[in-house]
Design an enzyme around this catalytic site. Sequence first.
Site, mmCIF file in Angstrom:
data_model
loop_
_atom_site.group_PDB
_atom_site.id
_atom_site.type_symbol
_atom_site.label_atom_id
_atom_site.label_comp_id
_atom_site.label_asym_id
_atom_site.label_seq_id
_atom_site.Cartn_x
_atom_site.Cartn_y
_atom_site.Cartn_z
ATOM 1 N N ARG A 136 0.761 -1.322 0.012
ATOM 2 C CA ARG A 136 -0.039 0.023 -0.049
ATOM 3 C C ARG A 136 0.891 1.431 0.091
ATOM 4 O O ARG A 136 0.480 2.268 0.515
ATOM 5 C CB ARG A 136 -0.958 -0.133 1.041
ATOM 6 N N LYS A 158 3.417 11.488 -11.162
ATOM 7 C CA LYS A 158 2.341 10.576 -12.336
ATOM 8 C C LYS A 158 3.043 9.389 -12.565
ATOM 9 O O LYS A 158 4.169 9.523 -12.980
ATOM 10 C CB LYS A 158 1.905 11.341 -13.579
ATOM 11 N N GLU A 200 10.207 19.347 -24.550
ATOM 12 C CA GLU A 200 9.482 19.593 -23.385
ATOM 13 C C GLU A 200 10.169 20.700 -22.430
ATOM 14 O O GLU A 200 9.639 21.628 -21.946
ATOM 15 C CB GLU A 200 9.584 18.367 -22.096
ATOM 16 N N LYS A 242 8.117 23.114 -13.420
ATOM 17 C CA LYS A 242 7.308 21.991 -13.405
ATOM 18 C C LYS A 242 6.704 21.855 -11.920
ATOM 19 O O LYS A 242 5.673 21.835 -11.365
ATOM 20 C CB LYS A 242 7.815 20.481 -13.687
ATOM 21 N N GLU A 252 -4.322 17.811 -11.704
ATOM 22 C CA GLU A 252 -4.635 18.415 -13.111
ATOM 23 C C GLU A 252 -6.132 18.753 -13.216
ATOM 24 O O GLU A 252 -6.817 18.264 -13.997
ATOM 25 C CB GLU A 252 -4.549 17.156 -14.217
ATOM 26 N N ARG A 256 -2.398 22.756 -14.377
ATOM 27 C CA ARG A 256 -1.543 21.512 -14.718
ATOM 28 C C ARG A 256 -1.945 20.993 -16.064
ATOM 29 O O ARG A 256 -0.929 20.460 -16.811
ATOM 30 C CB ARG A 256 -1.626 20.267 -13.935
ATOM 31 N N ASN A 260 0.061 20.268 -21.184
ATOM 32 C CA ASN A 260 -0.240 19.331 -22.330
ATOM 33 C C ASN A 260 -0.062 20.180 -23.550
ATOM 34 O O ASN A 260 -0.608 19.787 -24.569
ATOM 35 C CB ASN A 260 -1.685 18.843 -22.286
ATOM 36 N N HIS A 263 0.556 18.544 -26.904
ATOM 37 C CA HIS A 263 0.365 17.215 -26.780
ATOM 38 C C HIS A 263 -0.980 16.644 -27.477
ATOM 39 O O HIS A 263 -1.155 15.466 -27.691
ATOM 40 C CB HIS A 263 0.478 16.770 -25.181
ATOM 41 N N HIS A 267 0.134 13.334 -29.254
ATOM 42 C CA HIS A 267 -0.393 12.036 -28.766
ATOM 43 C C HIS A 267 -1.008 11.393 -29.956
ATOM 44 O O HIS A 267 -0.910 10.270 -30.124
ATOM 45 C CB HIS A 267 -1.462 12.245 -27.588
ATOM 46 N N HIS A 281 8.104 10.660 -28.254
ATOM 47 C CA HIS A 281 7.337 11.498 -27.556
ATOM 48 C C HIS A 281 7.560 12.932 -27.737
ATOM 49 O O HIS A 281 6.811 13.627 -28.318
ATOM 50 C CB HIS A 281 7.020 11.218 -26.157
HETATM 51 N N1 LIG Z 1 5.038 10.705 -15.413
HETATM 52 C C1 LIG Z 1 5.101 11.860 -16.139
HETATM 53 O O1 LIG Z 1 4.532 12.797 -15.673
HETATM 54 C C2 LIG Z 1 5.297 11.622 -17.511
HETATM 55 C C3 LIG Z 1 5.766 12.575 -18.395
HETATM 56 C C4 LIG Z 1 6.386 12.684 -19.499
HETATM 57 C C5 LIG Z 1 6.447 11.338 -19.993
HETATM 58 N N2 LIG Z 1 6.349 10.154 -19.239
HETATM 59 C C6 LIG Z 1 6.556 8.961 -19.820
HETATM 60 O O2 LIG Z 1 8.014 8.824 -19.975
HETATM 61 C C7 LIG Z 1 8.240 7.738 -21.011
HETATM 62 C C8 LIG Z 1 9.340 8.385 -21.670
HETATM 63 O O3 LIG Z 1 10.509 8.427 -21.080
HETATM 64 P P1 LIG Z 1 11.937 8.639 -21.731
HETATM 65 O O4 LIG Z 1 11.744 9.600 -22.940
HETATM 66 O O5 LIG Z 1 12.957 9.123 -20.732
HETATM 67 O O6 LIG Z 1 12.073 7.170 -22.381
HETATM 68 P P2 LIG Z 1 12.612 5.619 -21.796
HETATM 69 O O7 LIG Z 1 12.803 5.753 -20.284
HETATM 70 O O8 LIG Z 1 12.270 4.599 -22.588
HETATM 71 O O9 LIG Z 1 14.276 6.055 -22.279
HETATM 72 C C9 LIG Z 1 14.616 6.448 -23.492
HETATM 73 C C10 LIG Z 1 15.883 5.234 -24.012
HETATM 74 O O10 LIG Z 1 17.030 5.829 -23.486
HETATM 75 C C11 LIG Z 1 17.785 4.813 -22.594
HETATM 76 N N3 LIG Z 1 18.434 5.519 -21.512
HETATM 77 C C12 LIG Z 1 17.985 6.163 -20.622
HETATM 78 N N4 LIG Z 1 18.913 6.952 -19.726
HETATM 79 C C13 LIG Z 1 20.239 6.817 -20.585
HETATM 80 C C14 LIG Z 1 21.480 7.260 -20.540
HETATM 81 N N5 LIG Z 1 21.706 8.255 -19.468
HETATM 82 N N6 LIG Z 1 22.383 6.981 -21.093
HETATM 83 C C15 LIG Z 1 21.993 5.991 -22.257
HETATM 84 N N7 LIG Z 1 20.723 5.532 -22.548
HETATM 85 C C16 LIG Z 1 19.762 5.945 -21.591
HETATM 86 C C17 LIG Z 1 16.770 3.849 -22.033
HETATM 87 O O11 LIG Z 1 17.304 2.575 -22.069
HETATM 88 C C18 LIG Z 1 15.925 3.912 -23.423
HETATM 89 O O12 LIG Z 1 16.168 2.892 -24.325
HETATM 90 C C19 LIG Z 1 6.819 7.593 -21.545
HETATM 91 O O13 LIG Z 1 6.506 6.220 -21.264
HETATM 92 C C20 LIG Z 1 5.919 8.444 -21.236
HETATM 93 O O14 LIG Z 1 4.449 8.191 -21.212
HETATM 94 C C21 LIG Z 1 5.757 10.392 -17.943
HETATM 95 ZN ZN LIG Z 2 5.074 15.431 -22.755
#
Ligand SMILES: NC(=O)c1ccc[n+]([C@@H]2O[C@H](COP(=O)([O-])OP(=O)(O)OC[C@H]3O[C@@H](n4cnc5c(N)ncnc54)[C@H](O)[C@@H]3O)[C@@H](O)[C@H]2O)c1
Ligand SMILES: [Zn+2]
Length: 389
Positions: A136, A158, A200, A242, A252, A256, A260, A263, A267, A281
Amino acid sequence: MTQNPSAQPAQSPFPQASIHVATTSRSYPIWLQPGLLAQAGERLASLLPAKRAIVVADEAVWHRHGQALADNLAAAEFSFHILTVAGGEGSKSYSQLEQLLERALALAPDRQTAVIAFGGGVIGDLAGFAASILLRGLPFVQIPTTLLAMVDSSVGGKTGINSPHGKNLIGSFYQPHAVLIDPTVLTTLPHRQLLAGYAEVVKYGLIADPDFFAWLERHGAAALDGDAAKLCYIIERSCFHKAAIVGQDEREGGVRALLNFGHTLGHALEAALGYSDALLHGEGVAIGMVFATELSQHLGLIAPEVAKRVRQHLTAVGLPIDHRHLPAVAQDPQSLLTLMATDKKAVAGRLTFVLLDALGHALVQRDVPSATVSALLAVERVDGRCLAD
Ligand SMILES: NC(=O)c1ccc[n+]([C@@H]2O[C@H](COP(=O)([O-])OP(=O)(O)OC[C@H]3O[C@@H](n4cnc5c(N)ncnc54)[C@H](O)[C@@H]3O)[C@@H](O)[C@H]2O)c1
Ligand SMILES: [Zn+2]
């Protein structure tokens, strides 16, 4: 240096920073400092209820940067286990979540055992969701390793996974106890991923901080080319925004939603392309921000000059600005309209966009006429120019 998001950040680059995030459910620091990985243990010992942790790490990131973290946790006398997870969107799935929960439970954690996410947004979202439901709720720490995760996903609480019905449909709001950012890990991040995160960063300038956008126009390319102080500064300023937005509206219900910006179309493009590597993304967000800015112009909210600056800056750093250059499946205006109207953020199928009414100021606009959107979707952008202008 400590900042309160209610104050304006200073103008110059800082080698280190601490920003405070104050939400109704939890207040926590974002520590930002080159070399911070080698201090993670001491920092976390001062903040967590116990020196026990399960590190959920992106496999590739662990391979490159894990030793520094492991050595330091050990030096600070943490008892910890490492659970590696394959990188990539596919890991935000029911099956990966189930495996992660079972692997974590096999380690017999108690309520004071922290979950530490070490990776990009995928790992942060997955590990954060797991932390929120294990026993939990276990203490949770984010150590983001992509620019996107540093400036966006690690802050704000999130968490979640994807469902066959869509992205991020299963999840929770679960704030971390701390966010530790060591920008030196970005040296191994592929440039395309760095650029995607930068979209971003630009977003914060466009919706909240015109001076920052102007700074990015002058210095953003240098930051992306490896100027460490400038990169640190853009992370700091982005986290500041942020934190300020999430502090006002954790769940949101209002402001917040401005995050978007870009987006709605972004999206839809990601969905049309099946969330594949054809479009990251942040690349979708870049195209979507150009589109939303042009839409703002067409609705008479801003001058054409603003849209021109956005196109020119994104083009200058190497981000895409036009969906018309993507695979055909992401070009059909009718299917994009349908995807935008069924986005989980749309209400009752109405086309909703975050628009600009000034450079640095955004608003949510519902019921944007589909004919206007459709007409703009048919327009092409080349070399930073919109061919409709
Ligand atoms: N929670 C939120 O508020 C929020 C906001 C925006 C996006 N997201 C989510 O984030 C995700 C995308 O995240 P991302 O863009 O970080 O992608 P990711 O976590 O897939 O990382 C991208 C790639 O980079 C590699 N990588 C990561 N750090 C590295 C480093 N220092 N050196 C070498 N390689 C590295 C990873 O192995 C992966 O292949 C999506 O699922 C999206 O929905 C969440
Ligand atoms: Zn985004």
